[in-house]
Design a protein around this motif. Sequence first.
Motif, short mmCIF file in Angstrom:
data_model
loop_
_atom_site.label_atom_id
_atom_site.label_comp_id
_atom_site.label_asym_id
_atom_site.label_seq_id
_atom_site.Cartn_x
_atom_site.Cartn_y
_atom_site.Cartn_z
N THR A 32 0.83 -1.20 0.00
CA THR A 32 0.00 0.00 0.00
C THR A 32 0.86 1.26 0.00
O THR A 32 0.59 2.23 -0.72
CB THR A 32 -0.93 0.01 1.22
OG1 THR A 32 -1.73 -1.18 1.22
CG2 THR A 32 -1.84 1.23 1.21
N LEU A 33 1.92 1.24 0.80
CA LEU A 33 2.85 2.38 0.85
C LEU A 33 3.54 2.56 -0.50
O LEU A 33 3.72 3.70 -0.97
CB LEU A 33 3.89 2.14 1.95
CG LEU A 33 4.88 3.28 2.21
CD1 LEU A 33 4.15 4.53 2.70
CD2 LEU A 33 5.93 2.85 3.24
N THR A 34 3.92 1.46 -1.13
CA THR A 34 4.55 1.52 -2.45
C THR A 34 3.60 2.14 -3.47
O THR A 34 3.99 3.00 -4.27
CB THR A 34 4.98 0.12 -2.92
OG1 THR A 34 5.90 -0.43 -1.98
CG2 THR A 34 5.62 0.17 -4.30
N TYR A 35 2.35 1.70 -3.44
CA TYR A 35 1.35 2.24 -4.37
C TYR A 35 1.13 3.73 -4.13
O TYR A 35 1.06 4.52 -5.09
CB TYR A 35 0.04 1.47 -4.22
CG TYR A 35 -1.06 1.99 -5.12
CD1 TYR A 35 -0.98 1.85 -6.51
CD2 TYR A 35 -2.19 2.61 -4.60
CE1 TYR A 35 -1.98 2.32 -7.34
CE2 TYR A 35 -3.20 3.09 -5.42
CZ TYR A 35 -3.08 2.94 -6.79
OH TYR A 35 -4.08 3.41 -7.62
N CYS A 36 1.04 4.13 -2.87
CA CYS A 36 0.86 5.56 -2.54
C CYS A 36 2.05 6.38 -3.01
O CYS A 36 1.90 7.51 -3.52
CB CYS A 36 0.66 5.73 -1.04
SG CYS A 36 -0.92 5.10 -0.43
N ALA A 37 3.28 5.83 -2.85
CA ALA A 37 4.48 6.53 -3.31
C ALA A 37 4.47 6.68 -4.83
O ALA A 37 4.81 7.75 -5.37
CB ALA A 37 5.72 5.77 -2.85
N MET A 39 1.84 6.77 -6.82
CA MET A 39 0.84 7.77 -7.19
C MET A 39 1.31 9.18 -6.85
O MET A 39 1.12 10.12 -7.63
CB MET A 39 -0.48 7.47 -6.47
CG MET A 39 -1.09 6.11 -6.83
SD MET A 39 -1.41 5.92 -8.60
CE MET A 39 -2.83 6.98 -8.79
N PHE A 40 1.95 9.34 -5.69
CA PHE A 40 2.43 10.67 -5.28
C PHE A 40 3.48 11.20 -6.24
O PHE A 40 3.40 12.35 -6.70
CB PHE A 40 3.00 10.60 -3.86
CG PHE A 40 3.63 11.89 -3.41
CD1 PHE A 40 2.84 12.96 -3.02
CD2 PHE A 40 5.02 12.04 -3.40
CE1 PHE A 40 3.42 14.17 -2.60
CE2 PHE A 40 5.60 13.23 -3.00
CZ PHE A 40 4.79 14.30 -2.60
N MET A 71 0.67 5.18 -13.90
CA MET A 71 -0.40 5.07 -12.91
C MET A 71 -1.45 4.04 -13.33
O MET A 71 -2.02 3.35 -12.48
CB MET A 71 -1.05 6.43 -12.68
CG MET A 71 -0.17 7.40 -11.89
SD MET A 71 -1.03 8.88 -11.31
CE MET A 71 -1.40 9.69 -12.85
N SER A 75 -2.06 0.86 -10.94
CA SER A 75 -3.44 0.74 -10.46
C SER A 75 -4.10 -0.55 -10.94
O SER A 75 -5.02 -1.06 -10.29
CB SER A 75 -4.27 1.94 -10.92
OG SER A 75 -3.74 3.14 -10.38
N PRO A 79 -3.75 -2.36 -6.19
CA PRO A 79 -4.94 -2.35 -5.33
C PRO A 79 -5.62 -3.70 -5.24
O PRO A 79 -5.98 -4.14 -4.13
CB PRO A 79 -5.85 -1.31 -6.01
CG PRO A 79 -4.91 -0.41 -6.74
CD PRO A 79 -3.81 -1.30 -7.22
#
Length: 314
Positions: A32-37, A39-40, A71, A75, A79
């Motif tokens: 989840t942290l990897t995905y958020c990074a 996207m950020f 992305m 995505s 997820p």
Amino acid sequence: MDSNMSIYSTLFILEAVDISPTYILPLFFFGTLTYCAIMFFNITLLLTIALNQKLHKPMYILLFNMPVNDMVGASALLPHMMSTLLSQNRSITHSACCLQAFLIHFYGTGSLLILGAMAYDRYIAICCPLKYNTVMSPNKLLKIILTVWTTDAAVVGSILALNYRQEFCTTSIADTFCNNPSLMKLICGDTRLNNYYGLSTTILLNCLVLFIIFFTYIHILVTCVSKRQSDAKTKAIQTCGTHLVIYLCFVFSALFALISHRFDNVSRYVRGLFGASVMIFPPFLNPIIYGLKTKEIQQNIQVFFCKRYFNHNK
């Protein structure tokens, strides 16, 4: 499976990953942290290019397409994979599986085409600078971008369309996510046409982009060396070398993941690792390598965040 069963109501079962219950939560938070990074980083790059008039140049407009594509890839995988890991529910509907397969292949093909377009842009800018404004005019730039996305959608759509409305003999997908090779393995009938068309299209596309990248980069290096400017030479070698290494790593991982489905003796863990890495590492590294390390973009990102900080503290 009953051949009369509607494919739309079919539930496929993704391949299980042997993970100890102790590591499920840490892996979920890490993913989840990897995905958020991802996207950020990519959204930051998108906003920086979109909101700064100085960056509305062909090079950066082409670069704008890369974070969008990255992305989509991240995505399409993370997820759902994190949800599956946490719930331990490995079922997926036919429609969701086809959508995931389309987005994953759309991302992979798009990455190649965007890299080819960016290499062509750098070739014109460095080797034919006097023709740059003509060759990369707004109208021609728009045509290049439309060609990239329409070719991407047409190639991936035509490959996956061959699996559409086919009868499935099994619902067990031989991978942790849906893709064209794993879907082909479910089909009861003859899949040679699907196989030959998919492989030939993949090889042709990779060879075409590889030729464009090598042709342009060699000419860029020759041009920089002939100018005898050490700073230009160093910058060209660093830029071309980095881009080429990233491209070759991407292509090797993607081709290995696709071709390994044709061989039963390849470990499913190795195949899954290479397949997932294609949709995790490039989207994470691309905004850093292609965008955040570019001086002009760096300066605009700093200005962007400084403005937000001062406006917030007023």
